[in-house]
Design an enzyme around this catalytic site. Sequence first.
Site, PDB file in Angstrom:
ATOM      1  N   ASP A  80       0.873  -1.170   0.000  1.00  0.00           N
ATOM      2  CA  ASP A  80       0.000   0.000   0.000  1.00  0.00           C
ATOM      3  C   ASP A  80       0.916   1.228   0.000  1.00  0.00           C
ATOM      4  OD1 ASP A  80       0.966   0.251   2.570  1.00  0.00           O
ATOM      5  OD2 ASP A  80      -0.998   0.319   3.544  1.00  0.00           O
ATOM      6  N   HIS A  81       0.340   2.405   0.235  1.00  0.00           N
ATOM      7  CA  HIS A  81       1.142   3.633   0.224  1.00  0.00           C
ATOM      8  C   HIS A  81       2.218   3.615   1.312  1.00  0.00           C
ATOM      9  CE1 HIS A  81      -2.254   4.066   2.937  1.00  0.00           C
ATOM     10  NE2 HIS A  81      -1.576   4.970   3.604  1.00  0.00           N
ATOM     11  N   CYS A  92       3.192  -3.253   4.017  1.00  0.00           N
ATOM     12  CA  CYS A  92       2.386  -2.091   4.399  1.00  0.00           C
ATOM     13  C   CYS A  92       3.154  -1.364   5.500  1.00  0.00           C
ATOM     14  CB  CYS A  92       0.973  -2.499   4.814  1.00  0.00           C
ATOM     15  SG  CYS A  92       0.867  -3.476   6.323  1.00  0.00           S
ATOM     16  N   GLY A  93       2.512  -0.482   6.216  1.00  0.00           N
ATOM     17  CA  GLY A  93       3.229   0.296   7.221  1.00  0.00           C
ATOM     18  C   GLY A  93       3.816  -0.580   8.318  1.00  0.00           C
ATOM     19  N   THR A  94       2.987  -1.417   8.895  1.00  0.00           N
ATOM     20  CA  THR A  94       3.448  -2.315   9.965  1.00  0.00           C
ATOM     21  C   THR A  94       3.698  -3.737   9.483  1.00  0.00           C
ATOM     22  OG1 THR A  94       1.168  -2.883  10.457  1.00  0.00           O
ATOM     23  CG2 THR A  94       2.131  -1.056  11.737  1.00  0.00           C
ATOM     24  N   GLY A 154      -1.445  -5.512   8.515  1.00  0.00           N
ATOM     25  CA  GLY A 154      -2.586  -5.570   7.593  1.00  0.00           C
ATOM     26  C   GLY A 154      -2.259  -6.461   6.401  1.00  0.00           C
ATOM     27  N   HIS A 160      10.645 -23.938   8.479  1.00  0.00           N
ATOM     28  CA  HIS A 160       9.614 -24.656   9.233  1.00  0.00           C
ATOM     29  C   HIS A 160       8.191 -24.418   8.717  1.00  0.00           C
ATOM     30  CE1 HIS A 160      12.089 -25.429  13.164  1.00  0.00           C
ATOM     31  NE2 HIS A 160      12.707 -25.851  12.066  1.00  0.00           N
ATOM     32  N   ASN A 161       7.901 -23.205   8.257  1.00  0.00           N
ATOM     33  CA  ASN A 161       6.524 -22.870   7.891  1.00  0.00           C
ATOM     34  C   ASN A 161       6.284 -22.871   6.383  1.00  0.00           C
ATOM     35  OD1 ASN A 161       7.350 -20.621  10.332  1.00  0.00           O
ATOM     36  ND2 ASN A 161       5.782 -22.151  10.770  1.00  0.00           N
ATOM     37  N   ARG A 169       7.314   0.752   8.133  1.00  0.00           N
ATOM     38  CA  ARG A 169       7.483   1.755   9.193  1.00  0.00           C
ATOM     39  C   ARG A 169       8.107   1.152  10.451  1.00  0.00           C
ATOM     40  NH1 ARG A 169       1.432   4.076   8.055  1.00  0.00           N
ATOM     41  NH2 ARG A 169       1.942   5.210   6.140  1.00  0.00           N
ATOM     42  N   ARG A 202       8.733 -33.490   9.646  1.00  0.00           N
ATOM     43  CA  ARG A 202       7.639 -33.231  10.585  1.00  0.00           C
ATOM     44  C   ARG A 202       6.946 -31.898  10.282  1.00  0.00           C
ATOM     45  NH1 ARG A 202      12.292 -31.640  13.061  1.00  0.00           N
ATOM     46  NH2 ARG A 202      12.269 -29.812  14.401  1.00  0.00           N
ATOM     47  N   HIS A 203       7.675 -30.998   9.650  1.00  0.00           N
ATOM     48  CA  HIS A 203       7.068 -29.701   9.320  1.00  0.00           C
ATOM     49  C   HIS A 203       6.036 -29.843   8.198  1.00  0.00           C
ATOM     50  CE1 HIS A 203       9.888 -27.999  12.063  1.00  0.00           C
ATOM     51  NE2 HIS A 203      10.893 -28.548  11.393  1.00  0.00           N
ATOM     52  N   ARG A 211       2.713 -30.651   9.574  1.00  0.00           N
ATOM     53  CA  ARG A 211       2.047 -29.469  10.139  1.00  0.00           C
ATOM     54  C   ARG A 211       1.443 -28.603   9.037  1.00  0.00           C
ATOM     55  NH1 ARG A 211       7.237 -29.227  14.145  1.00  0.00           N
ATOM     56  NH2 ARG A 211       6.559 -31.010  15.386  1.00  0.00           N
TER      57      ARG A 211
HETATM   58  C1  RB5 Z   1      -1.767   2.765   6.405  1.00  0.00           C
HETATM   59  O1  RB5 Z   1      -1.755   3.997   7.024  1.00  0.00           O
HETATM   60  C2  RB5 Z   1      -1.488   1.661   7.404  1.00  0.00           C
HETATM   61  O2  RB5 Z   1      -2.584   1.460   8.214  1.00  0.00           O
HETATM   62  C3  RB5 Z   1      -1.121   0.381   6.672  1.00  0.00           C
HETATM   63  O3  RB5 Z   1       0.011   0.620   5.892  1.00  0.00           O
HETATM   64  C4  RB5 Z   1      -0.759  -0.828   7.518  1.00  0.00           C
HETATM   65  O4  RB5 Z   1       0.186  -0.497   8.481  1.00  0.00           O
HETATM   66  C5  RB5 Z   1      -1.885  -1.594   8.059  1.00  0.00           C
HETATM   67  O5  RB5 Z   1      -1.705  -2.633   8.712  1.00  0.00           O
END
Ligand code: RB5
Length: 149
Positions: free
Chosen positions: A8-9, A63-65, A68, A96-97, A107, A130-131, A134
Site C-alpha cells: 500500500d502507500h 504495508c506500514g506495519t 494488515g 519450518h513454515n 514503518r 515433521r514440518h 504441520r
Molecule cells: C496505512 O496507514 C497503514 O494502516 C497500513 O500501511 C498498515 O500499516 C496496516 O496494517
Amino acid sequence: MKIGIASDHGGYKLKESIIRRFTNITFDDVGTFTEESCDYPDYISKVCYKIQNGELEYGIVICGTGIGASIVANKIQGIRAALCCNEFMAEMARRHNSANVLALGARVLGEELAFRIVDRWLSSSFEGGRHQLRIDKIRELETAQRKPR
Ligand code: RB5
C-alpha cells in the site's frame, strides 16, 4: 526467479527499494504505484491470488506495519504469509513454515534490515519432514473452512 510484490502507500517506498536492490530477481509488481493513500487489501490480495492460481510461487507484501498485509494474505487459501522482523524469523518462516509470502512493515524496519530479511527468506528452504505434517494440517483447516457446517 520471478517474485510477486505488492504494497500500500505505507510500503510503497520500501517496495521500490527492494525492486531496485534485488537486481537478480524479476518482480511482478502489482502496485501500488504512488504514495497516494490506498487500501492495502486491494493490492496485497492481487499478488496472493497470483500465487493461488499458480502464476507465481512466492510473494512479498508490504504495508506500514506489515500487520494488515499479513492478515489479508493469510485470508487467501494456500497462502502462508509470515510477518518477519529479523533474519531469524525469515529463515524459520521458510525452513519450518514453508511461507510462500513474506510480509514486511516499512514503518518498522530500516531499509538495510528489510533487505537482509528478504535475502535470508530467499536463500532458505523448507525442511519438510515433521514440518510437512504441520503444513498438511494447515491445509486441512483451510479445507474444513469451506465445508458447510
Ligand atoms: C496505512 O496507514 C497503514 O494502516 C497500513 O500501511 C498498515 O500499516 C496496516 O496494517
